[in-house]
Scaffold this motif. Structure first.
Motif, PDB file in Angstrom:
ATOM      1  N   ASN A 101     -14.514  55.321 -18.481  1.00  0.00           N
ATOM      2  CA  ASN A 101     -13.899  56.517 -19.041  1.00  0.00           C
ATOM      3  C   ASN A 101     -12.760  56.945 -18.114  1.00  0.00           C
ATOM      4  OD1 ASN A 101     -13.141  59.010 -19.996  1.00  0.00           O
ATOM      5  ND2 ASN A 101     -15.207  59.837 -20.113  1.00  0.00           N
ATOM      6  N   ALA A 102     -11.529  56.644 -18.531  1.00  0.00           N
ATOM      7  CA  ALA A 102     -10.342  57.011 -17.761  1.00  0.00           C
ATOM      8  C   ALA A 102      -9.784  58.349 -18.234  1.00  0.00           C
ATOM      9  CB  ALA A 102      -9.280  55.916 -17.896  1.00  0.00           C
ATOM     10  N   GLY A 103     -10.509  59.030 -19.105  1.00  0.00           N
ATOM     11  CA  GLY A 103     -10.049  60.301 -19.653  1.00  0.00           C
ATOM     12  C   GLY A 103     -10.570  61.493 -18.875  1.00  0.00           C
ATOM     13  N   THR A 104     -10.441  62.643 -19.498  1.00  0.00           N
ATOM     14  CA  THR A 104     -10.837  63.897 -18.850  1.00  0.00           C
ATOM     15  C   THR A 104     -12.019  64.576 -19.542  1.00  0.00           C
ATOM     16  OG1 THR A 104      -9.213  65.098 -20.173  1.00  0.00           O
ATOM     17  CG2 THR A 104      -8.511  64.344 -17.994  1.00  0.00           C
ATOM     18  N   ILE A 105     -12.539  63.946 -20.602  1.00  0.00           N
ATOM     19  CA  ILE A 105     -13.704  64.459 -21.317  1.00  0.00           C
ATOM     20  C   ILE A 105     -14.668  63.296 -21.558  1.00  0.00           C
ATOM     21  CG2 ILE A 105     -12.497  66.396 -22.412  1.00  0.00           C
ATOM     22  CD1 ILE A 105     -12.154  64.713 -24.921  1.00  0.00           C
ATOM     23  N   SER A 106     -15.901  63.570 -21.928  1.00  0.00           N
ATOM     24  CA  SER A 106     -16.892  62.512 -22.154  1.00  0.00           C
ATOM     25  C   SER A 106     -16.510  61.627 -23.339  1.00  0.00           C
ATOM     26  CB  SER A 106     -18.272  63.125 -22.412  1.00  0.00           C
ATOM     27  OG  SER A 106     -18.765  63.720 -21.244  1.00  0.00           O
ATOM     28  N   HIS A 107     -16.898  60.353 -23.231  1.00  0.00           N
ATOM     29  CA  HIS A 107     -16.671  59.370 -24.294  1.00  0.00           C
ATOM     30  C   HIS A 107     -17.885  58.451 -24.373  1.00  0.00           C
ATOM     31  CE1 HIS A 107     -12.528  60.543 -24.946  1.00  0.00           C
ATOM     32  NE2 HIS A 107     -12.236  60.358 -23.672  1.00  0.00           N
ATOM     33  N   GLU A 108     -17.882  57.574 -25.379  1.00  0.00           N
ATOM     34  CA  GLU A 108     -18.945  56.585 -25.537  1.00  0.00           C
ATOM     35  C   GLU A 108     -18.377  55.358 -26.235  1.00  0.00           C
ATOM     36  OE1 GLU A 108     -21.970  58.215 -28.143  1.00  0.00           O
ATOM     37  OE2 GLU A 108     -20.708  58.004 -29.901  1.00  0.00           O
ATOM     38  N   LEU A 109     -19.171  54.288 -26.305  1.00  0.00           N
ATOM     39  CA  LEU A 109     -18.799  53.083 -27.037  1.00  0.00           C
ATOM     40  C   LEU A 109     -19.958  52.707 -27.938  1.00  0.00           C
ATOM     41  CD1 LEU A 109     -16.782  50.514 -27.192  1.00  0.00           C
ATOM     42  CD2 LEU A 109     -18.633  49.421 -25.945  1.00  0.00           C
ATOM     43  N   VAL A 110     -19.674  52.552 -29.220  1.00  0.00           N
ATOM     44  CA  VAL A 110     -20.661  52.108 -30.209  1.00  0.00           C
ATOM     45  C   VAL A 110     -20.110  50.827 -30.834  1.00  0.00           C
ATOM     46  CG1 VAL A 110     -21.893  52.693 -32.335  1.00  0.00           C
ATOM     47  CG2 VAL A 110     -21.398  54.485 -30.657  1.00  0.00           C
ATOM     48  N   ILE A 111     -20.964  49.817 -30.994  1.00  0.00           N
ATOM     49  CA  ILE A 111     -20.565  48.524 -31.544  1.00  0.00           C
ATOM     50  C   ILE A 111     -21.057  48.443 -32.987  1.00  0.00           C
ATOM     51  CG2 ILE A 111     -20.725  46.019 -31.256  1.00  0.00           C
ATOM     52  CD1 ILE A 111     -21.747  46.853 -28.288  1.00  0.00           C
ATOM     53  N   LEU A 112     -20.115  48.319 -33.932  1.00  0.00           N
ATOM     54  CA  LEU A 112     -20.451  48.270 -35.356  1.00  0.00           C
ATOM     55  C   LEU A 112     -19.894  47.011 -35.999  1.00  0.00           C
ATOM     56  CD1 LEU A 112     -19.502  51.961 -36.205  1.00  0.00           C
ATOM     57  CD2 LEU A 112     -21.815  51.024 -36.150  1.00  0.00           C
ATOM     58  N   PRO A 113     -20.663  46.359 -36.892  1.00  0.00           N
ATOM     59  CA  PRO A 113     -20.112  45.235 -37.644  1.00  0.00           C
ATOM     60  C   PRO A 113     -18.929  45.726 -38.489  1.00  0.00           C
ATOM     61  CG  PRO A 113     -22.492  45.396 -37.971  1.00  0.00           C
ATOM     62  CD  PRO A 113     -22.053  46.633 -37.254  1.00  0.00           C
ATOM     63  N   ASP A 132     -20.592  57.145 -39.823  1.00  0.00           N
ATOM     64  CA  ASP A 132     -21.976  56.685 -39.937  1.00  0.00           C
ATOM     65  C   ASP A 132     -22.191  55.524 -38.970  1.00  0.00           C
ATOM     66  OD1 ASP A 132     -24.503  55.906 -40.729  1.00  0.00           O
ATOM     67  OD2 ASP A 132     -23.914  55.335 -42.755  1.00  0.00           O
ATOM     68  N   GLU A 133     -23.196  55.628 -38.127  1.00  0.00           N
ATOM     69  CA  GLU A 133     -23.495  54.583 -37.143  1.00  0.00           C
ATOM     70  C   GLU A 133     -24.552  53.598 -37.631  1.00  0.00           C
ATOM     71  OE1 GLU A 133     -24.453  55.858 -33.160  1.00  0.00           O
ATOM     72  OE2 GLU A 133     -22.787  57.264 -33.114  1.00  0.00           O
ATOM     73  N   GLU A 170     -16.168  46.469 -34.839  1.00  0.00           N
ATOM     74  CA  GLU A 170     -15.336  47.613 -34.491  1.00  0.00           C
ATOM     75  C   GLU A 170     -16.031  48.338 -33.346  1.00  0.00           C
ATOM     76  OE1 GLU A 170     -12.677  50.992 -36.713  1.00  0.00           O
ATOM     77  OE2 GLU A 170     -14.577  50.435 -37.657  1.00  0.00           O
ATOM     78  N   LEU A 171     -15.302  48.511 -32.261  1.00  0.00           N
ATOM     79  CA  LEU A 171     -15.789  49.265 -31.119  1.00  0.00           C
ATOM     80  C   LEU A 171     -15.243  50.667 -31.285  1.00  0.00           C
ATOM     81  CD1 LEU A 171     -14.882  46.646 -28.351  1.00  0.00           C
ATOM     82  CD2 LEU A 171     -16.957  46.767 -29.776  1.00  0.00           C
ATOM     83  N   VAL A 172     -16.110  51.676 -31.243  1.00  0.00           N
ATOM     84  CA  VAL A 172     -15.684  53.049 -31.528  1.00  0.00           C
ATOM     85  C   VAL A 172     -16.289  54.033 -30.533  1.00  0.00           C
ATOM     86  CG1 VAL A 172     -15.582  52.501 -34.002  1.00  0.00           C
ATOM     87  CG2 VAL A 172     -17.574  53.701 -33.105  1.00  0.00           C
ATOM     88  N   CYS A 173     -15.614  55.152 -30.369  1.00  0.00           N
ATOM     89  CA  CYS A 173     -16.219  56.315 -29.734  1.00  0.00           C
ATOM     90  C   CYS A 173     -16.551  57.242 -30.887  1.00  0.00           C
ATOM     91  CB  CYS A 173     -15.260  57.002 -28.763  1.00  0.00           C
ATOM     92  SG  CYS A 173     -15.993  58.478 -27.991  1.00  0.00           S
ATOM     93  N   ASN A 174     -17.832  57.588 -31.017  1.00  0.00           N
ATOM     94  CA  ASN A 174     -18.250  58.381 -32.162  1.00  0.00           C
ATOM     95  C   ASN A 174     -18.638  59.809 -31.789  1.00  0.00           C
ATOM     96  OD1 ASN A 174     -18.550  58.676 -34.927  1.00  0.00           O
ATOM     97  ND2 ASN A 174     -20.702  58.056 -34.903  1.00  0.00           N
ATOM     98  N   LEU A 175     -18.077  60.328 -30.711  1.00  0.00           N
ATOM     99  CA  LEU A 175     -18.248  61.754 -30.440  1.00  0.00           C
ATOM    100  C   LEU A 175     -17.381  62.503 -31.449  1.00  0.00           C
ATOM    101  CD1 LEU A 175     -18.298  61.772 -26.541  1.00  0.00           C
ATOM    102  CD2 LEU A 175     -20.219  61.833 -28.135  1.00  0.00           C
TER     103      LEU A 175
END
Length: 190
Positions: A101-113, A132-133, A170-175
């Motif tokens: 996380n190179a940002g200034t707020i929290s992030h995440e990574l979700v792996i979706l087909p 939808d995850e 697709e790699l996503v941040c789902n916050l």
């Protein structure tokens, strides 16, 4: 006693506003760091070292433009939160994601087909400003640790290892609001 000119008063006012704004931003960062170390203040950083990860390793960087003053997540502009991976293709099998996380707020990574007919970044958004995850194959959202958690804090990393068959993902941040702000990328597994 000398009287200030109108131009002098305007310049003094501008300088005062700039200085007070700068001091306010520093105070918010310091107070946030003291109240919630490692997370609330934009000046805080949590450092961690990932273990040796198995399989192909994909390094992913999550960031955001504008810092905590950019407004509510549902008002962010598309592309304001880039997600970049150091590669777009990997071999099938065990794949590890090292997420920083190179940002200034929290992030995440979700792996979706990602179905063959779907374009990255076009998933429908729910009323909670999230996608939808369902069908997720893994998640890195744990600060300085493996797997799911409460989000990767600014300056920290998280990781996850999954087994991926050939296909598109697709790699996503789902916050809330992050996907709509451009926080997604595609990975092809051969």
């Amino acid at each position: 006693m000398k009287t200030w000119s109108r131009r002098g008063q305007v310049i003094f006012g501008i300088v005062a506003v700039v200085l007070l704004t700068a001091l306010s931003l520093v105070a918010v960062g310091v107070v946030g760091s003291v109240v919630n170390p490692g997370g609330a203040g934009f000046l805080s950083r949590t450092r961690c070292v990932a273990p040796s990860l198995p399989g192909s390793v994909v390094s992913v960087s999550l960031t955001n433009m504008g810092g905590p003053m950019m407004g509510r997540p549902d008002r962010m502009m598309g592309g304001a939160m880039p997600m970049t991976a150091d590669r777009s293709t990997v071999a099938n099998g065990q794949v590890s994601f090292l997420v920083t996380n190179a940002g200034t707020i929290s992030h995440e990574l979700v792996i979706l087909p990602l179905p063959e007919s779907q374009i990255p970044g076009t998933r429908p958004m729910g009323g909670d400003a999230k996608i939808d995850e369902s069908g997720s194959l893994g998640e890195a959202s744990n600060t300085c640790a493996d797997g799911a958690g409460q989000g990767i804090l600014p300056g920290a990393s998280g990781w996850v290892t999954v087994t991926l068959p050939p296909g598109r993902y697709e790699l996503v941040c789902n916050l809330p609001g992050h996907y709509a702000a451009g926080m997604y990328t595609q990975l092809t597994v051969n």
